[in-house]
Design a protein around this motif. Structure first.
Motif, short mmCIF file in Angstrom:
data_model
loop_
_atom_site.label_atom_id
_atom_site.label_comp_id
_atom_site.label_asym_id
_atom_site.label_seq_id
_atom_site.Cartn_x
_atom_site.Cartn_y
_atom_site.Cartn_z
N UNK A 1 55.26 28.39 46.74
CA UNK A 1 55.27 30.12 46.74
C UNK A 1 54.23 30.40 48.08
N UNK A 2 53.09 29.94 47.93
CA UNK A 2 51.99 30.36 48.86
C UNK A 2 52.38 29.97 50.15
N UNK A 3 53.03 28.46 50.32
CA UNK A 3 53.50 28.08 51.58
C UNK A 3 54.48 28.59 52.28
N UNK A 4 55.83 29.23 51.23
CA UNK A 4 56.75 29.79 51.68
C UNK A 4 56.02 31.12 52.37
N UNK A 5 55.28 31.91 51.84
CA UNK A 5 54.87 33.17 52.20
C UNK A 5 54.01 32.79 53.54
N UNK A 6 53.13 31.81 53.74
CA UNK A 6 52.38 31.47 54.72
C UNK A 6 53.38 31.27 55.98
N UNK A 7 54.65 30.71 55.64
CA UNK A 7 55.57 30.32 56.70
C UNK A 7 55.87 31.72 57.32
N UNK A 8 56.24 32.78 56.48
CA UNK A 8 56.85 33.91 56.56
C UNK A 8 55.76 34.71 57.60
N UNK A 9 54.79 34.80 57.01
CA UNK A 9 53.62 35.46 57.77
C UNK A 9 53.23 34.98 59.35
N UNK A 10 53.18 33.50 59.17
CA UNK A 10 53.06 32.95 60.52
C UNK A 10 54.05 33.17 61.32
N UNK A 11 55.36 33.08 61.06
CA UNK A 11 56.58 33.42 62.14
C UNK A 11 56.35 34.71 62.55
N UNK A 12 56.14 35.71 61.45
CA UNK A 12 56.27 37.20 61.85
C UNK A 12 55.14 37.25 62.99
N UNK A 13 53.84 36.70 62.96
CA UNK A 13 52.64 36.59 63.68
C UNK A 13 52.90 36.09 65.16
N UNK A 14 53.85 35.12 65.04
CA UNK A 14 54.38 34.17 66.28
C UNK A 14 55.04 35.15 67.09
N UNK A 15 56.25 35.69 66.28
CA UNK A 15 57.02 36.61 66.90
C UNK A 15 56.24 37.86 67.51
N UNK A 16 55.28 38.28 66.97
CA UNK A 16 54.62 39.56 67.63
C UNK A 16 53.92 39.25 68.62
N UNK A 17 53.29 38.01 68.59
CA UNK A 17 52.74 37.21 69.84
C UNK A 17 53.65 37.22 70.97
#
Length: 177
Positions: free
Chosen positions: A153-169
């Motif tokens: 669950x934590x790593x799924x959330x890490x993936x979602x947050x990381x991908x969102x941050x990458x998209x914003x960058x």
């Protein structure tokens, strides 16, 4: 490749009353973004959905302790955790639970972050492993299943947050043109 990283960095030696496991996640975001979130020992709530609040004192260094408040729904309300390992070169974070009102006694985890290519783009391989005492009344299988589910669950959330941050960058880069 995963097996090589696990044998190199995730060498837990469980005793008779303990269980140990590793969880792997491939994230479609660059390693620097993922590591920025993972190394944030003082702000795990940025990607760990079961944490409502975290407080630390002093500088972030080996031996630092954080007090974590856990959201309702889990069999705990607090956890006290110590930073055991922080390697910004190898991207390794080690944490040990040293207190709290939960059943995860002698819990220790290692999380490593490795660059990889996913679908032709920069991505990240994340591996989290742990060792923990099996609580009285539970089996090794039940304990590993529970902790694996929590880490997944934590790593799924890490993936979602990381991908969102990458998209914003990525959007910031496009807007500069």
């Amino acid at each position: 490749m995963e097996a090589q990283f696990i044998s190199r960095h995730h060498k837990h030696q469980p005793k008779g009353n303990q269980c140990s496991s590793s969880v792997v996640r491939h994230i479609k975001a660059p390693v620097d973004i993922v590591w920025l979130l993972v190394r944030g020992f003082d702000q795990p709530q940025k990607y760990k959905p079961f944490i409502s609040k975290c407080s630390t004192q002093g500088d972030l260094k080996i031996g630092s302790v954080r007090e974590v408040n856990v959201k309702s729904g889990l069999p705990a309300t607090t956890s006290t955790e110590r930073l055991e390992l922080l390697d910004d070169t190898e991207h390794i974070l080690g944490v040990k639970i040293v207190g709290g009102d939960h059943r995860l006694k002698n819990y220790s985890s290692i999380i490593t972050v490795h660059p990889e290519i996913i679908d032709g783009k920069n991505g990240t391989l994340v591996i989290e492993s742990f060792v923990v005492d099996v609580p009285e009344g539970n089996t090794k299988e039940e304990t590993c299943y529970f902790v694996d589910a929590l880490i997944n669950c934590n790593l799924k959330s890490l993936a979602e947050v990381s991908m969102r941050m990458a998209m914003q960058d990525s959007m910031k880069s496009i807007n500069r043109f």
